[in-house]
Design an enzyme around this catalytic site. Sequence first.
Site, PDB file in Angstrom:
ATOM      1  N   HIS A   1       0.663 -10.443  10.093  1.00 12.72           N
ATOM      2  CA  HIS A   1      -0.718 -10.158  10.504  1.00 12.72           C
ATOM      3  C   HIS A   1      -1.417 -11.455  10.928  1.00 12.72           C
ATOM      4  O   HIS A   1      -2.121 -11.490  11.932  1.00 12.72           O
ATOM      5  CB  HIS A   1      -1.522  -9.546   9.345  1.00 12.72           C
ATOM      6  CG  HIS A   1      -1.058  -8.200   8.896  1.00 12.72           C
ATOM      7  ND1 HIS A   1      -0.739  -7.917   7.588  1.00 12.72           N
ATOM      8  CD2 HIS A   1      -0.877  -7.035   9.566  1.00 12.72           C
ATOM      9  CE1 HIS A   1      -0.387  -6.649   7.474  1.00 12.72           C
ATOM     10  NE2 HIS A   1      -0.448  -6.089   8.654  1.00 12.72           N
TER      11      HIS A   1
ATOM     12  N   LYS B   1      -5.562   7.302   0.421  1.00 15.19           N
ATOM     13  CA  LYS B   1      -4.287   6.587   0.290  1.00 15.19           C
ATOM     14  C   LYS B   1      -4.354   5.679  -0.930  1.00 15.19           C
ATOM     15  O   LYS B   1      -5.283   4.864  -1.042  1.00 15.19           O
ATOM     16  CB  LYS B   1      -4.072   5.756   1.560  1.00 15.19           C
ATOM     17  CG  LYS B   1      -2.632   5.377   1.807  1.00 15.19           C
ATOM     18  CD  LYS B   1      -2.507   4.777   3.212  1.00 15.19           C
ATOM     19  CE  LYS B   1      -1.265   3.937   3.362  1.00 15.19           C
ATOM     20  NZ  LYS B   1      -1.223   3.233   4.651  1.00 15.19           N
TER      21      LYS B   1
ATOM     22  N   ARG C   1       5.932  -4.680  16.324  1.00 19.45           N
ATOM     23  CA  ARG C   1       7.059  -5.432  15.772  1.00 19.45           C
ATOM     24  C   ARG C   1       8.372  -5.017  16.402  1.00 19.45           C
ATOM     25  O   ARG C   1       9.274  -5.806  16.588  1.00 19.45           O
ATOM     26  CB  ARG C   1       7.125  -5.246  14.262  1.00 19.45           C
ATOM     27  CG  ARG C   1       6.005  -5.936  13.524  1.00 19.45           C
ATOM     28  CD  ARG C   1       5.872  -5.410  12.131  1.00 19.45           C
ATOM     29  NE  ARG C   1       5.544  -3.991  12.159  1.00 19.45           N
ATOM     30  CZ  ARG C   1       5.533  -3.213  11.112  1.00 19.45           C
ATOM     31  NH1 ARG C   1       5.850  -3.684   9.938  1.00 19.45           N
ATOM     32  NH2 ARG C   1       5.216  -1.937  11.234  1.00 19.45           N
TER      33      ARG C   1
ATOM     34  N   SER D   1       3.700  -4.885   4.974  1.00 14.20           N
ATOM     35  CA  SER D   1       2.976  -4.983   3.705  1.00 14.20           C
ATOM     36  C   SER D   1       3.735  -4.258   2.605  1.00 14.20           C
ATOM     37  O   SER D   1       3.768  -4.715   1.460  1.00 14.20           O
ATOM     38  CB  SER D   1       1.581  -4.369   3.842  1.00 14.20           C
ATOM     39  OG  SER D   1       0.837  -5.076   4.791  1.00 14.20           O
TER      40      SER D   1
HETATM   41  N1  COA Z   1       3.040  -8.013  10.909  1.00 16.08           N
HETATM   42  C1  COA Z   1       3.447  -7.456   9.773  1.00 16.08           C
HETATM   43  N2  COA Z   1       3.236  -6.156   9.474  1.00 16.08           N
HETATM   44  C2  COA Z   1       2.571  -5.413  10.366  1.00 16.08           C
HETATM   45  C3  COA Z   1       2.107  -5.946  11.574  1.00 16.08           C
HETATM   46  C4  COA Z   1       2.386  -7.314  11.843  1.00 16.08           C
HETATM   47  N3  COA Z   1       1.995  -7.890  12.968  1.00 16.08           N
HETATM   48  N4  COA Z   1       1.493  -4.955  12.257  1.00 16.08           N
HETATM   49  C5  COA Z   1       1.556  -3.868  11.498  1.00 16.08           C
HETATM   50  N5  COA Z   1       2.203  -4.130  10.350  1.00 16.08           N
HETATM   51  C6  COA Z   1       2.530  -3.170   9.282  1.00 16.08           C
HETATM   52  C7  COA Z   1       1.551  -3.128   8.159  1.00 16.08           C
HETATM   53  O1  COA Z   1       1.834  -4.127   7.242  1.00 16.08           O
HETATM   54  C8  COA Z   1       1.798  -1.749   7.596  1.00 16.08           C
HETATM   55  O2  COA Z   1       2.961  -1.794   6.798  1.00 16.08           O
HETATM   56  P1  COA Z   1       3.249  -0.759   5.630  1.00 16.08           P
HETATM   57  O3  COA Z   1       3.208   0.607   6.234  1.00 16.08           O
HETATM   58  O4  COA Z   1       4.574  -1.189   5.219  1.00 16.08           O
HETATM   59  O5  COA Z   1       2.205  -0.979   4.574  1.00 16.08           O
HETATM   60  C9  COA Z   1       2.133  -0.920   8.836  1.00 16.08           C
HETATM   61  O6  COA Z   1       2.502  -1.843   9.821  1.00 16.08           O
HETATM   62  C10 COA Z   1       1.000  -0.084   9.320  1.00 16.08           C
HETATM   63  O7  COA Z   1      -0.127  -0.877   9.473  1.00 16.08           O
HETATM   64  P2  COA Z   1      -1.562  -0.435   9.020  1.00 16.08           P
HETATM   65  O8  COA Z   1      -2.360  -1.643   8.801  1.00 16.08           O
HETATM   66  O9  COA Z   1      -1.516   0.555   7.922  1.00 16.08           O
HETATM   67  O10 COA Z   1      -2.110   0.168  10.346  1.00 16.08           O
HETATM   68  P3  COA Z   1      -1.901   1.577  11.011  1.00 16.08           P
HETATM   69  O11 COA Z   1      -1.163   1.338  12.272  1.00 16.08           O
HETATM   70  O12 COA Z   1      -1.418   2.612  10.080  1.00 16.08           O
HETATM   71  O13 COA Z   1      -3.385   1.898  11.455  1.00 16.08           O
HETATM   72  C11 COA Z   1      -5.721   1.935  11.453  1.00 16.08           C
HETATM   73  C12 COA Z   1      -4.470   1.688  10.632  1.00 16.08           C
HETATM   74  C13 COA Z   1      -6.875   1.437  10.643  1.00 16.08           C
HETATM   75  C14 COA Z   1      -5.680   1.170  12.752  1.00 16.08           C
HETATM   76  C15 COA Z   1      -5.818   3.445  11.802  1.00 16.08           C
HETATM   77  O14 COA Z   1      -5.495   4.189  10.660  1.00 16.08           O
HETATM   78  C16 COA Z   1      -7.213   3.819  12.247  1.00 16.08           C
HETATM   79  O15 COA Z   1      -7.618   3.497  13.351  1.00 16.08           O
HETATM   80  N6  COA Z   1      -7.952   4.538  11.387  1.00 16.08           N
HETATM   81  C17 COA Z   1      -9.329   4.951  11.640  1.00 16.08           C
HETATM   82  C18 COA Z   1      -9.394   6.447  11.978  1.00 16.08           C
HETATM   83  C19 COA Z   1      -9.109   6.645  13.431  1.00 16.08           C
HETATM   84  O16 COA Z   1      -9.878   6.253  14.291  1.00 16.08           O
HETATM   85  N7  COA Z   1      -7.963   7.243  13.719  1.00 16.08           N
HETATM   86  C20 COA Z   1      -7.526   7.444  15.075  1.00 16.08           C
HETATM   87  C21 COA Z   1      -7.819   8.815  15.570  1.00 16.08           C
HETATM   88  S1  COA Z   1      -7.103  10.085  14.582  1.00 16.08           S
END
Ligand code: COA
Length: 163
Positions: free
Chosen positions: A16, A40, A89, A127
């Site tokens: 990140h 969650k 990734r 993570s």
């Molecule tokens: N390096 C390391 N790990 C990374 C990374 C990077 N560059 N980019 C992503 N990851 C990993 C995270 O660590 C996480 O790992 P885990 O699942 O093992 O814990 C995984 O990728 C997912 O990342 P996360 O931070 O949970 O993001 P997400 O892609 O699930 O999205 C939001 C989270 C906040 C962007 C998304 O849920 C959101 O926009 N929510 C608001 C509601 C909304 O508007 N939804 C869209 C319409 S339905």
Amino acid sequence: MIAIYPGSFDPITNGHLDIIKRASKLSEKLYVAVLVNDRKKAFLSVEQKIDLIKCATEDINNVEVIAFDGLLVDLLKDKNANFVIKGLRAITDFEYEFQMAQLNKDMNVKAETLFMMSSPEFTFLSSSAVREIYNFGGDISGYVPKCVEKKINNIKEVEGRRK
Ligand code: COA
């Protein structure tokens, strides 16, 4: 240009931080936005996540760490932001991220998503992997920023869960 880098950050990893550093150079202001998701079960509280991100990014002037709930498109409007930053990734991330980017654009035509490729040394990192290593008593020092490692080890509540 104002950008938002959203995520769960449970906890922030070196992967990140790599995206944050690179994205901060492309924007005037970068909001790192921590999702508040009560449904969650998280390893860290939102306050703890924010504290860790703040310590990892304290030397980057144009980064601000915030919490958000609700829709990302609404946050974009609130912050007057021009684009969302997401890290990719591997090809496995693509399908989900592509769907999210399209959904967000459908809800708000101005919502542009900018994808940044993870640096090769971080493509295997997540993570949940860090949480698992930590919970089984392994060494997370190579996967999270130094101050994050220190702080996680000092969080009593988390420490109590360690095997
Ligand atoms: N390096 C390391 N790990 C990374 C990374 C990077 N560059 N980019 C992503 N990851 C990993 C995270 O660590 C996480 O790992 P885990 O699942 O093992 O814990 C995984 O990728 C997912 O990342 P996360 O931070 O949970 O993001 P997400 O892609 O699930 O999205 C939001 C989270 C906040 C962007 C998304 O849920 C959101 O926009 N929510 C608001 C509601 C909304 O508007 N939804 C869209 C319409 S339905």
